[in-house]
Design a protein around this motif. Structure first.
Motif, PDB file in Angstrom:
ATOM      1  N   TYR A   8       0.904  -1.198  -0.194  1.00 29.39           N
ATOM      2  CA  TYR A   8       0.034   0.092  -0.065  1.00 29.39           C
ATOM      3  C   TYR A   8       0.930   1.045  -0.012  1.00 29.39           C
ATOM      4  CZ  TYR A   8      -3.751  -3.143   0.985  1.00 29.39           C
ATOM      5  OH  TYR A   8      -4.797  -4.153   1.114  1.00 29.39           O
ATOM      6  N   TYR A  33      -3.632  -2.711  -7.986  1.00 28.58           N
ATOM      7  CA  TYR A  33      -3.692  -1.355  -7.975  1.00 28.58           C
ATOM      8  C   TYR A  33      -4.037  -0.637  -9.329  1.00 28.58           C
ATOM      9  CZ  TYR A  33      -1.112  -2.170  -3.738  1.00 28.58           C
ATOM     10  OH  TYR A  33      -0.834  -2.687  -2.686  1.00 28.58           O
ATOM     11  N   SER A  67      -8.331   3.418  -5.774  1.00 27.80           N
ATOM     12  CA  SER A  67      -9.517   3.054  -4.634  1.00 27.80           C
ATOM     13  C   SER A  67      -8.940   3.331  -3.286  1.00 27.80           C
ATOM     14  CB  SER A  67      -9.737   1.430  -4.787  1.00 27.80           C
ATOM     15  OG  SER A  67      -8.550   0.647  -4.577  1.00 27.80           O
ATOM     16  N   ASN A  68      -7.866   3.638  -3.096  1.00 22.11           N
ATOM     17  CA  ASN A  68      -7.064   4.028  -1.889  1.00 22.11           C
ATOM     18  C   ASN A  68      -6.432   5.428  -1.869  1.00 22.11           C
ATOM     19  OD1 ASN A  68      -6.080   4.187   0.779  1.00 22.11           O
ATOM     20  ND2 ASN A  68      -4.711   2.465   0.100  1.00 22.11           N
ATOM     21  N   SER A  70      -5.508   7.680  -0.119  1.00 25.82           N
ATOM     22  CA  SER A  70      -4.479   8.089   1.110  1.00 25.82           C
ATOM     23  C   SER A  70      -3.108   7.477   0.586  1.00 25.82           C
ATOM     24  CB  SER A  70      -4.790   7.524   2.489  1.00 25.82           C
ATOM     25  OG  SER A  70      -4.802   6.047   2.419  1.00 25.82           O
TER      26      SER A  70
END
Length: 78
Positions: A8, A33, A67-68, A70
């Protein structure tokens, strides 16, 4: 120049390059990703997949994982 996607995170998360440089993002993780910015976007990147983008204009390019949000990165082009 290669940016690894793993755990991540983008490594390196901040990168300075010269105009005309191609950056490759390589997914080295078991997760899927997608990279997203105002100027470019990748398809779904599975483990081992690479997305390339050539930076032809100077500026600062912020990007995230679709989708992430951060999960962030920045490329500075001179």
């Amino acid at each position: 120049v290669t940016i690894l996607i793993q755990g991540y995170a983008f490594t390196p998360a901040n990168l300075s390059i010269e105009k005309g440089t191609t950056v490759d993002w390589m997914n080295w993780d078991r997760f899927i990703y997608m990279i997203k910015s105002d100027k470019f976007a990748s398809k779904e990147l599975y483990r081992g997949d690479v997305f390339s983008y050539k930076f032809n204009e100077a500026g600062t390019y912020d990007y995230t994982e679709a989708s992430n949000p951060s999960m962030e990165g920045r490329i500075t082009v001179t």
